[in-house]
Design a protein around this motif. Structure first.
Motif, PDB file in Angstrom:
ATOM      1  N   CYS A  20       0.396  -1.666   0.112  1.00 52.54           N
ATOM      2  CA  CYS A  20       0.417  -0.030  -0.093  1.00 52.54           C
ATOM      3  C   CYS A  20       0.902   1.267   0.233  1.00 52.54           C
ATOM      4  O   CYS A  20       0.312   2.622  -0.969  1.00 52.54           O
ATOM      5  CB  CYS A  20      -1.018   0.483   1.076  1.00 52.54           C
ATOM      6  SG  CYS A  20      -2.277  -1.279   1.021  1.00 52.54           S
ATOM      7  N   THR A  21       2.205   0.954   1.160  1.00 48.37           N
ATOM      8  CA  THR A  21       2.724   2.226   0.650  1.00 48.37           C
ATOM      9  C   THR A  21       3.268   2.735  -0.420  1.00 48.37           C
ATOM     10  O   THR A  21       3.434   3.917  -1.028  1.00 48.37           O
ATOM     11  CB  THR A  21       3.450   1.572   1.663  1.00 48.37           C
ATOM     12  OG1 THR A  21       3.118   1.835   3.421  1.00 48.37           O
ATOM     13  CG2 THR A  21       4.781   2.915   2.033  1.00 48.37           C
ATOM     14  N   ILE A  22       3.894   1.773  -0.629  1.00 49.77           N
ATOM     15  CA  ILE A  22       4.626   2.032  -2.188  1.00 49.77           C
ATOM     16  C   ILE A  22       2.872   2.068  -3.267  1.00 49.77           C
ATOM     17  O   ILE A  22       3.606   3.190  -4.447  1.00 49.77           O
ATOM     18  CB  ILE A  22       5.292   0.460  -3.213  1.00 49.77           C
ATOM     19  CG1 ILE A  22       6.439   0.378  -1.904  1.00 49.77           C
ATOM     20  CG2 ILE A  22       5.601   0.709  -4.796  1.00 49.77           C
ATOM     21  CD1 ILE A  22       6.734  -1.523  -2.383  1.00 49.77           C
ATOM     22  N   CYS A  23       2.233   1.900  -3.226  1.00 44.17           N
ATOM     23  CA  CYS A  23       0.811   1.948  -4.324  1.00 44.17           C
ATOM     24  C   CYS A  23       0.417   3.669  -3.669  1.00 44.17           C
ATOM     25  O   CYS A  23      -0.469   4.056  -5.161  1.00 44.17           O
ATOM     26  CB  CYS A  23      -0.235   0.772  -4.444  1.00 44.17           C
ATOM     27  SG  CYS A  23      -0.122  -0.504  -4.584  1.00 44.17           S
ATOM     28  N   ILE A  24       0.690   4.250  -3.164  1.00 47.69           N
ATOM     29  CA  ILE A  24       0.923   5.959  -2.463  1.00 47.69           C
ATOM     30  C   ILE A  24       1.422   6.477  -3.077  1.00 47.69           C
ATOM     31  O   ILE A  24       2.675   6.635  -3.719  1.00 47.69           O
ATOM     32  CB  ILE A  24       0.991   6.760  -1.287  1.00 47.69           C
ATOM     33  CG1 ILE A  24       0.115   5.323  -0.341  1.00 47.69           C
ATOM     34  CG2 ILE A  24       0.813   7.719  -1.073  1.00 47.69           C
ATOM     35  CD1 ILE A  24       0.455   5.435   1.096  1.00 47.69           C
ATOM     36  N   VAL A  25       0.506   7.139  -4.749  1.00 44.85           N
ATOM     37  CA  VAL A  25       1.619   7.423  -6.007  1.00 44.85           C
ATOM     38  C   VAL A  25       0.725   9.471  -5.581  1.00 44.85           C
ATOM     39  O   VAL A  25      -0.208   9.705  -5.803  1.00 44.85           O
ATOM     40  CB  VAL A  25       0.673   7.059  -7.029  1.00 44.85           C
ATOM     41  CG1 VAL A  25       1.451   8.217  -8.467  1.00 44.85           C
ATOM     42  CG2 VAL A  25       1.142   5.817  -7.494  1.00 44.85           C
ATOM     43  N   SER A  26       1.902   9.975  -5.719  1.00 45.06           N
ATOM     44  CA  SER A  26       1.346  11.345  -5.340  1.00 45.06           C
ATOM     45  C   SER A  26       0.740  12.025  -6.270  1.00 45.06           C
ATOM     46  O   SER A  26       1.267  11.605  -7.463  1.00 45.06           O
ATOM     47  CB  SER A  26       2.874  11.882  -5.198  1.00 45.06           C
ATOM     48  OG  SER A  26       3.627  11.983  -6.212  1.00 45.06           O
ATOM     49  N   VAL A  27      -0.073  12.564  -6.593  1.00 45.28           N
ATOM     50  CA  VAL A  27      -1.230  13.506  -7.417  1.00 45.28           C
ATOM     51  C   VAL A  27      -0.578  14.668  -7.454  1.00 45.28           C
ATOM     52  O   VAL A  27       0.705  15.348  -7.150  1.00 45.28           O
ATOM     53  CB  VAL A  27      -1.767  14.155  -6.390  1.00 45.28           C
ATOM     54  CG1 VAL A  27      -3.161  14.624  -7.999  1.00 45.28           C
ATOM     55  CG2 VAL A  27      -3.505  12.505  -5.676  1.00 45.28           C
ATOM     56  N   GLN A  28      -0.171  14.667  -9.168  1.00 45.85           N
ATOM     57  CA  GLN A  28       0.386  15.969  -9.772  1.00 45.85           C
ATOM     58  C   GLN A  28       0.017  16.792 -10.473  1.00 45.85           C
ATOM     59  O   GLN A  28      -1.194  16.392 -10.827  1.00 45.85           O
ATOM     60  CB  GLN A  28       1.523  14.814 -11.240  1.00 45.85           C
ATOM     61  CG  GLN A  28       2.167  14.030 -11.089  1.00 45.85           C
ATOM     62  CD  GLN A  28       4.139  14.421  -9.961  1.00 45.85           C
ATOM     63  OE1 GLN A  28       3.859  13.964  -9.354  1.00 45.85           O
ATOM     64  NE2 GLN A  28       4.290  15.327 -10.880  1.00 45.85           N
ATOM     65  N   VAL A  29      -0.073  17.991 -10.200  1.00 44.45           N
ATOM     66  CA  VAL A  29      -0.316  19.454 -11.028  1.00 44.45           C
ATOM     67  C   VAL A  29      -0.061  20.124 -11.415  1.00 44.45           C
ATOM     68  O   VAL A  29       1.185  20.642 -10.825  1.00 44.45           O
ATOM     69  CB  VAL A  29      -2.192  19.567  -9.359  1.00 44.45           C
ATOM     70  CG1 VAL A  29      -2.852  20.563 -10.146  1.00 44.45           C
ATOM     71  CG2 VAL A  29      -2.992  18.592  -8.596  1.00 44.45           C
ATOM     72  N   VAL A  30      -0.299  20.586 -12.938  1.00 39.36           N
ATOM     73  CA  VAL A  30       0.358  21.632 -13.376  1.00 39.36           C
ATOM     74  C   VAL A  30      -0.705  22.948 -13.306  1.00 39.36           C
ATOM     75  O   VAL A  30      -1.486  22.532 -13.497  1.00 39.36           O
ATOM     76  CB  VAL A  30       0.809  21.407 -15.117  1.00 39.36           C
ATOM     77  CG1 VAL A  30      -0.538  20.686 -15.953  1.00 39.36           C
ATOM     78  CG2 VAL A  30       1.488  21.842 -15.212  1.00 39.36           C
ATOM     79  N   VAL A  31       0.595  24.079 -13.167  1.00 40.26           N
ATOM     80  CA  VAL A  31      -0.386  24.745 -13.594  1.00 40.26           C
ATOM     81  C   VAL A  31       0.253  26.348 -14.282  1.00 40.26           C
ATOM     82  O   VAL A  31       1.309  25.898 -14.532  1.00 40.26           O
ATOM     83  CB  VAL A  31      -0.106  26.197 -12.006  1.00 40.26           C
ATOM     84  CG1 VAL A  31      -0.591  27.229 -12.170  1.00 40.26           C
ATOM     85  CG2 VAL A  31      -0.655  25.139 -10.662  1.00 40.26           C
ATOM     86  N   PHE A  32      -0.870  26.057 -15.412  1.00 39.17           N
ATOM     87  CA  PHE A  32      -0.609  27.341 -16.585  1.00 39.17           C
ATOM     88  C   PHE A  32      -0.621  28.037 -16.434  1.00 39.17           C
ATOM     89  O   PHE A  32      -1.538  29.492 -15.642  1.00 39.17           O
ATOM     90  CB  PHE A  32      -1.470  26.682 -17.489  1.00 39.17           C
ATOM     91  CG  PHE A  32      -1.406  25.428 -18.634  1.00 39.17           C
ATOM     92  CD1 PHE A  32      -2.794  24.718 -18.520  1.00 39.17           C
ATOM     93  CD2 PHE A  32      -0.554  24.676 -18.151  1.00 39.17           C
ATOM     94  CE1 PHE A  32      -3.095  23.397 -19.222  1.00 39.17           C
ATOM     95  CE2 PHE A  32      -0.597  22.851 -19.038  1.00 39.17           C
ATOM     96  CZ  PHE A  32      -1.232  22.583 -19.015  1.00 39.17           C
TER      97      PHE A  32
END
Ligand SMILES: NC(=O)c1ccc[n+]([C@@H]2O[C@H](COP(=O)([O-])OP(=O)(O)OC[C@H]3O[C@@H](n4cnc5c(N)ncnc54)[C@H](O)[C@@H]3O)[C@@H](O)[C@H]2O)c1
Ligand SMILES: O=P(O)(O)OC[C@H](O)CO
Length: 346
Positions: A8-20
């Protein structure tokens, strides 16, 4: 730690957000997200490599809101590919009049399923389009989209002052997703499907704020300011409802809320331009003196076309366009409006 916990820890994928757009609001939105959610990686896509370096090395946007330290999970790049790669959301904070060119430049890089959340408030000169129309037109395809709008000065968001905005999308699930993404102890996010209402209110309030600034700059007093803002509210309601907006939107955060903030709040760039116009400064000199956008200056002319298209009389908003075009002085505009035929309220 059990195997499951490790997986589960490995599966925690950080969310990526781009700001234009690395202006004041792109920066404020990046910080609002990054501060609230440490597992978020927010990448500002901007044009200036020096500002980019300052953000990545000193955590300061040295062109906008330079008095603030940015969270470590806010980074910057001038590379479209680097910024967009892996992003689950794209916040669009490029001024409206530059949005089409910008969106065309990233159309082949942005995956068609990544939602664009526009915070830009205005109407496109020439086409008269709202951002909800500019986005698909510029990308050449449909794209999941939402529009975040309401009384929200960038500086006050950076100061963690309580703020309320509206997330508008035809896709109710996306609006709710964004409500969860942005909501925090400092930011409340209402949802609505009334995209037109939110966009038109957000665009027109900037034009009304120019008028409010002119009244302030001419030192016409509180009575005049209140009467002007009330008249402007009515004009925005008349046009918005003709365009299909919901009354609840016009009287809500993105309508009345943002009108009050921008007409009375000294942090407003649009209001500030109006004040200087009222004090007699030339528009060209005012615009040349700032690196910040006042969207109402471009939107005003579009409002005149919309008034014609929808056959609705907008004396105050039209007068702003005439002052900006140099057809009327601020004082002449006031005189014209005060000498219009007396009417029944509607
Ligand atoms: N600043 C606020 O308080 C605030 C709040 C809510 C919404 N908004 C909206 O956010 C949008 C972005 O405005 P802002 O206030 O962040 O900008 P800003 O006034 O702080 O700075 C202007 C931004 O536009 C960029 N820009 C200028 N020309 C450009 C071009 N040709 N191509 C690409 N980018 C260009 C500049 O690099 C800069 O990032 C506007 O529509 C504004 O109405 C601003
Ligand atoms: O500074 P202004 O006039 O562009 O207003 C900023 C925001 O739109 C306020 O909600």
């Amino acid at each position: 730690m059990t195997v499951t916990m490790i997986i589960c820890t490995i599966c925690i994928v950080s969310v990526q957000v781009v700001v234009f757009g690395g202006g004041s609001f792109g920066t404020a939105m990046a910080c609002a997200l990054a501060r609230q959610k440490g597992d978020l990686n927010v990448t500002l896509l901007l044009r200036d490599p020096y500002v980019c370096k300052d953000i990545n090395e000193r955590h300061v946007n040295t062109r906008y809101l330079k008095e603030y330290m940015l969270p470590n999970n806010v980074t910057a790049t001038t590379s479209f590919v680097e910024a967009i790669q892996g992003a689950q959301y794209a916040i669009h904070a490029v001024p409206v009049q530059h949005s089409r060119t910008f969106l065309q430049s990233i159309a082949d890089i942005l995956p068609p399923d990544v939602p664009i959340i526009s915070v830009s408030k205005g109407l496109e000169v020439g086409s008269g389009k709202m951002m909800s129309e500019v986005i698909p037109s510029a990308l050449g395809r449909k794209q999941p989209a939402a529009f975040l709008s309401g009384p929200s000065f960038a500086k006050e968001i950076m100061d963690l002052r309580p703020t309320g905005v509206v997330a508008a999308s035809k896709d109710k699930n996306l609006a709710r997703e964004l409500q969860s993404l942005f909501a925090s102890p400092y930011l409340r996010v209402n949802t609505t499907t009334d995209v037109t209402g939110v966009e038109i209110c957000g665009a027109l309030k900037n034009v009304l704020a120019l008028a409010a600034g002119i009244v302030e700059g001419l030192d016409l007093g509180h009575n005049a300011m209140a009467a002007l803002v009330a008249q402007g509210c009515a004009e925005i309601r008349w046009l918005a409802e003709k365009m299909g907006a919901k009354p609840a939107t016009v009287s809500g955060l993105s309508g009345l809320g943002d009108i009050m903030l921008t007409c009375y709040g000294s942090l407003s760039r649009n209001r500030s331009v109006g004040v200087r116009l009222g004090q007699g400064e030339a528009l060209a000199d005012i615009l040349a003196s700032s690196n910040q956008v006042a969207e109402g200056v471009s939107t005003a002319g579009v409002v005149v076309s919309l008034a014609r298209t929808y056959r609705v009389s907008l004396p105050v908003l039209t007068a702003v366009a005439q002052v900006l075009a140099g057809a009327l002085s601020p004082k002449e505009a006031v005189y014209e409006i005060m000498n219009l035929p007396q009417i029944e309220e509607h």
